[in-house]
Motif scaffolding. Structure first.
Motif, PDB file in Angstrom:
ATOM      1  N   TYR A  21      31.543  30.661  49.547  1.00 24.22           N
ATOM      2  CA  TYR A  21      31.727  31.979  48.953  1.00 24.22           C
ATOM      3  C   TYR A  21      30.627  32.940  49.404  1.00 24.22           C
ATOM      4  N   SER A  22      30.897  34.216  49.187  1.00 25.24           N
ATOM      5  CA  SER A  22      29.898  35.266  49.374  1.00 25.24           C
ATOM      6  C   SER A  22      30.061  36.241  48.218  1.00 25.24           C
ATOM      7  N   SER A  23      29.051  37.077  48.013  1.00 27.43           N
ATOM      8  CA  SER A  23      29.088  37.951  46.837  1.00 27.43           C
ATOM      9  C   SER A  23      28.615  39.352  47.169  1.00 27.43           C
ATOM     10  N   GLY A  24      28.972  40.291  46.300  1.00 23.66           N
ATOM     11  CA  GLY A  24      28.549  41.677  46.398  1.00 23.66           C
ATOM     12  C   GLY A  24      28.460  42.266  45.007  1.00 23.66           C
ATOM     13  N   THR A  25      27.685  43.334  44.837  1.00 30.21           N
ATOM     14  CA  THR A  25      27.443  43.871  43.495  1.00 30.21           C
ATOM     15  C   THR A  25      27.663  45.381  43.429  1.00 30.21           C
TER      16      THR A  25
ATOM     17  N   TYR B 268      33.971  36.459  46.836  1.00 30.47           N
ATOM     18  CA  TYR B 268      35.076  36.023  47.685  1.00 30.47           C
ATOM     19  C   TYR B 268      34.885  34.538  47.949  1.00 30.47           C
ATOM     20  N   ILE B 269      35.931  33.751  47.707  1.00 25.87           N
ATOM     21  CA  ILE B 269      35.846  32.298  47.851  1.00 25.87           C
ATOM     22  C   ILE B 269      36.898  31.843  48.858  1.00 25.87           C
TER      23      ILE B 269
ATOM     24  N   PRO C 108      37.073  49.703  39.064  1.00 27.08           N
ATOM     25  CA  PRO C 108      36.362  49.209  40.249  1.00 27.08           C
ATOM     26  C   PRO C 108      37.351  48.741  41.315  1.00 27.08           C
ATOM     27  N   LYS C 109      36.977  48.934  42.577  1.00 28.95           N
ATOM     28  CA  LYS C 109      37.812  48.500  43.699  1.00 28.95           C
ATOM     29  C   LYS C 109      36.944  47.828  44.752  1.00 28.95           C
ATOM     30  N   LEU C 110      37.540  46.835  45.413  1.00 22.60           N
ATOM     31  CA  LEU C 110      36.906  46.199  46.562  1.00 22.60           C
ATOM     32  C   LEU C 110      37.592  46.701  47.833  1.00 22.60           C
ATOM     33  N   GLU C 111      36.797  47.001  48.844  1.00 19.96           N
ATOM     34  CA  GLU C 111      37.362  47.571  50.067  1.00 19.96           C
ATOM     35  C   GLU C 111      38.357  46.632  50.741  1.00 19.96           C
ATOM     36  N   GLU C 112      38.129  45.316  50.648  1.00 21.92           N
ATOM     37  CA  GLU C 112      39.065  44.365  51.257  1.00 21.92           C
ATOM     38  C   GLU C 112      40.178  43.956  50.306  1.00 21.92           C
ATOM     39  N   GLY C 113      40.139  44.452  49.080  1.00 20.09           N
ATOM     40  CA  GLY C 113      41.131  44.052  48.094  1.00 20.09           C
ATOM     41  C   GLY C 113      40.778  42.722  47.443  1.00 20.09           C
ATOM     42  N   CYS C 114      41.684  42.220  46.639  1.00 21.14           N
ATOM     43  CA  CYS C 114      41.405  41.019  45.847  1.00 21.14           C
ATOM     44  C   CYS C 114      42.344  39.853  46.156  1.00 21.14           C
TER      45      CYS C 114
ATOM     46  N   PRO D 109      33.515  37.334  54.276  1.00 21.56           N
ATOM     47  CA  PRO D 109      32.587  38.468  54.324  1.00 21.56           C
ATOM     48  C   PRO D 109      32.172  38.855  52.914  1.00 21.56           C
ATOM     49  N   GLY D 110      31.015  39.448  52.798  1.00 21.07           N
ATOM     50  CA  GLY D 110      30.560  39.853  51.468  1.00 21.07           C
ATOM     51  C   GLY D 110      31.453  40.925  50.877  1.00 21.07           C
ATOM     52  N   PRO D 111      31.878  40.783  49.635  1.00 17.64           N
ATOM     53  CA  PRO D 111      32.705  41.820  48.999  1.00 17.64           C
ATOM     54  C   PRO D 111      31.930  43.148  48.917  1.00 17.64           C
TER      55      PRO D 111
END
Length: 357
Positions: free
Chosen positions: A342-346, A334-335, A274-280, A249-251
């Protein structure tokens, strides 16, 4: 005993093909022609591509001891009476193939109800065969089928086909099946999978079967699928199948922007990382700090213990406070560790430059 068995088998097949035989051994109070039984098979054929067909074409039928007659249980057939000759013919209109069940040998089955002069009623059961023209090409329900896999394995086709089945329709009444084929590919074959229930034998399932069960689907697949009917000459149609392999899923960043503070003494502070909702940690994760599409030569990101830290290059000596602030783009990836897709978010990074310290 063998002859009796063969007769019973023949009887069953005839019933399946063109309806029930209703025979009587009793003499009929009235009839037409010289028939002495109440089941009549007319040998002349009706062509389904003709708007109207008259049968018999040459030898007309005559009624014996009949004062009236009606057609029962078939809206495609009417009686054409010649009151001067005392003869009659049947007129068949073109059938609606979209609403008539398909069968390998299509026949007009109908009943002629005779009102005899002695007031008896006699039902004559008539069968007339149909010659079906292959005038309908089969077609798919969709011009394109898209399968978005959620796992890396070809077995996920089963779930996709249940949710989004590949179905082709053929209206010709004597075509009871179709054939499916696909462009050559390394992942799957296609085969016929039967009739869609309650479709009057008009709709047909296709089945995708993996060539190698468990084979990873690691790239996008686009192939054409062809359906061909069994009429003569055969007619066909094409649809496209697109299979998208599973991607992460897109970060999603917890905030659309973050603020950092840069000071004259080359220190850099962020009060909120910075934080990603799904974590790293679930997916392989990478964070880039970009300026107009290129990586920044001033700031970079590190992921340590599931935390995203924005840092400043210490060796950079050409950085001067020419502005009050600078804007960067944080791009997260996310890979998938198996497929490497992969997918990406900004998000946006705003760096305030403090000139007074």
């Amino acid at each position: 005993m063998k002859k009796i068995t063969n007769f019973i088998l023949f009887f069953k097949v005839l019933v399946l093909i063109c309806g029930p035989l209703v025979l009587t051994a009793e003499s009929l109070s009235c009839t037409f022609g010289n028939y002495d039984h109440n089941y009549i098979k007319i040998q002349e054929f009706v062509n389904d591509d003709e708007n109207s067909t008259t049968i018999p074409k040459k030898n007309k039928l005559y009624a014996n001891s009949v004062q009236g007659m009606d057609i029962m249980n078939n809206s495609y057939v009417i009686i054409n009476k010649n009151h001067y000759e005392g003869s009659f013919t049947f007129i068949f209109s073109q059938i609606n193939e979209k609403f008539e069940p398909s069968q390998s040998n299509f026949c007009y089955n109908f009943t002629v109800r005779l009102n005899c002069t002695n007031r008896d009623i006699v039902d004559l059961y008539v069968k007339v065969p149909l010659i079906d023209t292959n005038n309908h090409e089969p077609f798919f329900e969709k011009p394109k089928y898209t399968y978005n896999l959620i796992s890396s394995y070809a077995e996920d086709f089963k779930r996709q086909q249940f949710l989004n089945p590949v179905i082709a329709t053929d209206y010709d009444v004597t075509n009871t099946a179709v054939k499916f084929s696909n462009e050559e590919n390394e992942y799957f074959n296609i085969m016929y999978n039967g009739i869609v229930p309650n479709s009057l034998n008009k709709k047909h399932y296709a089945l995708l079967t993996p060539k190698i069960p468990g084979k990873l689907v690691t790239r996008k697949i686009e192939v054409n699928i062809t359906v061909t009917d069994v009429g003569f000459p055969p007619r066909s149609n094409v649809t496209k199948l697109v299979i998208n392999p599973p991607s992460p899923p897109g970060p999603v960043f917890s905030s659309p922007f973050y603020v950092g503070h840069s000071y004259k003494n080359r220190t850099f502070v962020m009060f909120e990382n910075p934080k990603l909702e799904e974590g790293c940690t679930f997916y392989e994760t990478r964070i880039d700090v970009l300026t107009t599409g290129n990586k920044s030569r001033v700031f970079y990101a590190e992921i340590i213990n599931d935390k995203i830290l924005i840092k400043k290059f210490k060796t950079n000596l050409s950085y001067f406070f020419e502005k009050n602030y600078s804007i960067y783009q944080l791009k997260a990836f996310y890979i998938d560790r198996v497929t490497k897709l992969y997918s990406s978010g900004t998000a946006t990074l705003i760096v305030e430059d403090h000139h007074d310290l």
